[in-house]
Design a protein around this motif. Structure first.
Motif, PDB file in Angstrom:
ATOM      1  N   GLY A  46       3.595  78.766  -4.402  1.00  0.00           N
ATOM      2  CA  GLY A  46       4.399  77.629  -3.987  1.00  0.00           C
ATOM      3  C   GLY A  46       5.402  77.273  -5.054  1.00  0.00           C
ATOM      4  O   GLY A  46       5.689  78.075  -5.953  1.00  0.00           O
ATOM      5  N   ALA A  47       5.949  76.063  -4.967  1.00  0.00           N
ATOM      6  CA  ALA A  47       6.962  75.634  -5.923  1.00  0.00           C
ATOM      7  C   ALA A  47       6.811  74.142  -6.189  1.00  0.00           C
ATOM      8  O   ALA A  47       6.200  73.408  -5.402  1.00  0.00           O
ATOM      9  N   ILE A  48       7.371  73.721  -7.312  1.00  0.00           N
ATOM     10  CA  ILE A  48       7.399  72.299  -7.671  1.00  0.00           C
ATOM     11  C   ILE A  48       8.843  71.922  -7.947  1.00  0.00           C
ATOM     12  O   ILE A  48       9.480  72.482  -8.846  1.00  0.00           O
ATOM     13  N   GLN A  49       9.360  70.995  -7.160  1.00  0.00           N
ATOM     14  CA  GLN A  49      10.727  70.501  -7.358  1.00  0.00           C
ATOM     15  C   GLN A  49      10.654  69.202  -8.143  1.00  0.00           C
ATOM     16  O   GLN A  49       9.973  68.253  -7.728  1.00  0.00           O
ATOM     17  N   VAL A  50      11.360  69.144  -9.274  1.00  0.00           N
ATOM     18  CA  VAL A  50      11.314  67.968 -10.146  1.00  0.00           C
ATOM     19  C   VAL A  50      12.694  67.332 -10.223  1.00  0.00           C
ATOM     20  O   VAL A  50      13.674  67.998 -10.565  1.00  0.00           O
ATOM     21  N   ASN A  51      12.749  66.050  -9.882  1.00  0.00           N
ATOM     22  CA  ASN A  51      13.951  65.240 -10.071  1.00  0.00           C
ATOM     23  C   ASN A  51      13.552  64.028 -10.892  1.00  0.00           C
ATOM     24  O   ASN A  51      12.463  63.458 -10.702  1.00  0.00           O
ATOM     25  N   SER A  52      14.407  63.629 -11.815  1.00  0.00           N
ATOM     26  CA  SER A  52      14.036  62.542 -12.720  1.00  0.00           C
ATOM     27  C   SER A  52      15.242  61.700 -13.077  1.00  0.00           C
ATOM     28  O   SER A  52      16.389  62.108 -12.919  1.00  0.00           O
ATOM     29  N   SER A  53      14.955  60.522 -13.544  1.00  0.00           N
ATOM     30  CA  SER A  53      15.957  59.645 -14.138  1.00  0.00           C
ATOM     31  C   SER A  53      15.429  59.230 -15.505  1.00  0.00           C
ATOM     32  O   SER A  53      14.353  58.627 -15.594  1.00  0.00           O
ATOM     33  N   PRO A  54      16.134  59.617 -16.597  1.00  0.00           N
ATOM     34  CA  PRO A  54      17.410  60.336 -16.635  1.00  0.00           C
ATOM     35  C   PRO A  54      17.225  61.807 -16.257  1.00  0.00           C
ATOM     36  O   PRO A  54      16.103  62.282 -16.138  1.00  0.00           O
ATOM     37  N   PHE A 112      10.815  74.745  -9.680  1.00  0.00           N
ATOM     38  CA  PHE A 112      10.045  75.764 -10.402  1.00  0.00           C
ATOM     39  C   PHE A 112       9.205  76.536  -9.374  1.00  0.00           C
ATOM     40  O   PHE A 112       8.313  75.968  -8.726  1.00  0.00           O
ATOM     41  N   THR A 113       9.508  77.814  -9.232  1.00  0.00           N
ATOM     42  CA  THR A 113       8.861  78.638  -8.219  1.00  0.00           C
ATOM     43  C   THR A 113       7.764  79.494  -8.832  1.00  0.00           C
ATOM     44  O   THR A 113       7.575  79.535 -10.053  1.00  0.00           O
ATOM     45  N   GLY A 114       7.052  80.198  -7.965  1.00  0.00           N
ATOM     46  CA  GLY A 114       5.980  81.083  -8.426  1.00  0.00           C
ATOM     47  C   GLY A 114       4.769  80.337  -8.938  1.00  0.00           C
ATOM     48  O   GLY A 114       4.018  80.852  -9.782  1.00  0.00           O
ATOM     49  N   ILE A 115       4.528  79.119  -8.425  1.00  0.00           N
ATOM     50  CA  ILE A 115       3.391  78.305  -8.866  1.00  0.00           C
ATOM     51  C   ILE A 115       2.190  78.621  -7.988  1.00  0.00           C
ATOM     52  O   ILE A 115       2.284  78.608  -6.750  1.00  0.00           O
ATOM     53  N   SER A 116       1.064  78.895  -8.596  1.00  0.00           N
ATOM     54  CA  SER A 116      -0.140  79.225  -7.827  1.00  0.00           C
ATOM     55  C   SER A 116      -0.633  78.000  -7.065  1.00  0.00           C
ATOM     56  O   SER A 116      -0.493  76.860  -7.536  1.00  0.00           O
ATOM     57  N   PRO A 117      -1.212  78.195  -5.875  1.00  0.00           N
ATOM     58  CA  PRO A 117      -1.732  77.063  -5.109  1.00  0.00           C
ATOM     59  C   PRO A 117      -2.833  76.330  -5.876  1.00  0.00           C
ATOM     60  O   PRO A 117      -3.598  76.937  -6.621  1.00  0.00           O
ATOM     61  N   GLY A 118      -2.875  75.016  -5.675  1.00  0.00           N
ATOM     62  CA  GLY A 118      -3.889  74.210  -6.344  1.00  0.00           C
ATOM     63  C   GLY A 118      -3.278  72.982  -6.998  1.00  0.00           C
ATOM     64  O   GLY A 118      -2.100  72.666  -6.813  1.00  0.00           O
ATOM     65  N   SER A 164       0.826  74.002  -2.403  1.00  0.00           N
ATOM     66  CA  SER A 164       0.304  74.845  -1.324  1.00  0.00           C
ATOM     67  C   SER A 164       1.140  76.116  -1.231  1.00  0.00           C
ATOM     68  O   SER A 164       2.336  76.116  -1.539  1.00  0.00           O
ATOM     69  N   ALA A 165       0.522  77.206  -0.784  1.00  0.00           N
ATOM     70  CA  ALA A 165       1.219  78.489  -0.658  1.00  0.00           C
ATOM     71  C   ALA A 165       2.379  78.363   0.326  1.00  0.00           C
ATOM     72  O   ALA A 165       2.225  77.825   1.428  1.00  0.00           O
ATOM     73  N   GLY A 166       3.552  78.831  -0.099  1.00  0.00           N
ATOM     74  CA  GLY A 166       4.727  78.795   0.748  1.00  0.00           C
ATOM     75  C   GLY A 166       5.365  77.426   0.897  1.00  0.00           C
ATOM     76  O   GLY A 166       6.327  77.276   1.654  1.00  0.00           O
ATOM     77  N   GLN A 167       4.878  76.425   0.153  1.00  0.00           N
ATOM     78  CA  GLN A 167       5.397  75.065   0.256  1.00  0.00           C
ATOM     79  C   GLN A 167       5.961  74.610  -1.091  1.00  0.00           C
ATOM     80  O   GLN A 167       5.631  75.152  -2.152  1.00  0.00           O
ATOM     81  N   THR A 168       6.835  73.576  -1.042  1.00  0.00           N
ATOM     82  CA  THR A 168       7.413  73.003  -2.257  1.00  0.00           C
ATOM     83  C   THR A 168       6.915  71.577  -2.439  1.00  0.00           C
ATOM     84  O   THR A 168       7.168  70.715  -1.576  1.00  0.00           O
ATOM     85  N   ALA A 169       6.190  71.340  -3.512  1.00  0.00           N
ATOM     86  CA  ALA A 169       5.755  69.985  -3.854  1.00  0.00           C
ATOM     87  C   ALA A 169       6.865  69.304  -4.640  1.00  0.00           C
ATOM     88  O   ALA A 169       7.540  69.950  -5.448  1.00  0.00           O
ATOM     89  N   ARG A 170       7.057  68.021  -4.410  1.00  0.00           N
ATOM     90  CA  ARG A 170       8.164  67.303  -5.030  1.00  0.00           C
ATOM     91  C   ARG A 170       7.662  66.215  -5.976  1.00  0.00           C
ATOM     92  O   ARG A 170       6.738  65.475  -5.634  1.00  0.00           O
TER      93      ARG A 170
END
Length: 275
Positions: free
Chosen positions: A175-183, A202-208, A229-235
């Motif tokens: 899966g992947a983790i998308q990170v947005n932040s301020s600043p 950030f891609t290529g993240i193992s599920p869990g 999750s596999a094939g999903q992007t957590a934000r």
């Protein structure tokens, strides 16, 4: 070019004056990273003063290449003039194959090294130098660019260039983790390992469940858990809080008594004047 005798005369006059007669100012530095990790650096600068044409280009070239070295192998000069240097930086970025493409981690660059090299040279008494570029840009093979303003140090940058073919084959199992932040441009750590700067996916993240930590200068760090999750992007979307100002120091022992005594004496003087 000024004749050799005139150049020598100008140098002698500058030395007798006891102060630098010319200024070296770094205008911009553009670094383009190649697929193999090498990079081309376009360094533009301005040399001002009455001896602008009296400083040999070879001297500037020698000191600049020494100061901008980022590895054991010195930079290769592609072209050089009295206002611009184009250099090849071998091994500027380390490359690592990851499930979704190629990860690049650039080396840091301390511009004060070039400044120190020039100050230790024979022309240090006639040139005042500022090697921190007004603007520094680093561009990766996929076009991603980082920009820094008036920074004396170029920090190491971590970036993943995604290969669509690899990303597609890995999408089903990771899966992947998308990170947005301020600043923006805060440092992102995934499971205590530095992953890069926000905003980024950030891609290529193992599920869990994974721990995400955000850090930025003058801000309180943030730490939280995210489920991938596999094939999903957590934000992850987070606004960092400013760090609390330092607590004022307590007065030195006896300072209260001294201040009180000064207040009493001042009050007495005012009372006497009124009488």
């Amino acid at each position: 070019m000024i004749p050799v005798r005139a150049a020598c005369l100008l140098l002698c006059l500058a030395l007798l004056a006891g102060a630098p007669a010319a200024a070296f100012t770094a205008d911009s530095l553009s670094i383009t990273v190649k697929a193999n990790g090498d990079a081309t650096a376009d360094f533009r600068f301005t040399l001002q003063g009455v001896i602008e044409n009296a400083i040999p280009v070879s001297v500037l070239q020698d000191q600049l290449t020494k100061g901008l070295a980022t590895s054991a192998e010195p930079p290769q000069v592609i072209s050089f003039s009295s206002s611009e240097a184009v250099l090849l930086l071998k091994g500027f970025a380390a490359t690592t194959t990851v499930p979704t493409g190629t990860e690049y981690q650039t080396t840091s660059m301390n511009f004060t090294n070039a400044q120190a090299a020039l100050q230790n040279s024979a022309v240090s008494s006639v040139i005042s130098a500022d090697f921190s570029p007004r603007i520094t840009t680093v561009t990766f093979p996929d076009g991603y660019t980082r920009e820094f303003d008036n920074s004396p140090v170029l920090p190491s940058i971590d970036h993943i260039v995604v290969n669509p073919a690899q990303a597609g084959s890995a999408a089903g199992s990771t899966g992947a983790i998308q990170v947005n932040s301020s600043p923006e441009h805060v440092r992102v750590f995934i499971d205590s390992a530095y992953a890069g700067d926000s905003p980024f996916t950030f891609t290529g993240i193992s599920p869990g469940v994974h721990q995400v930590r955000l850090e930025a200068e003058n801000f309180l760090p943030f730490t939280g858990n995210v489920t991938v999750s596999a094939g999903q992007t957590a934000r992850v979307m987070e606004s960092l809080e400013y760090a609390t100002a330092p607590t004022p120091r307590s007065p030195a022992p006896g300072a209260g008594e001294v201040i009180g005594l000064l207040v009493l004496v001042t009050s007495g003087l005012v009372f006497l004047r009124r009488r």
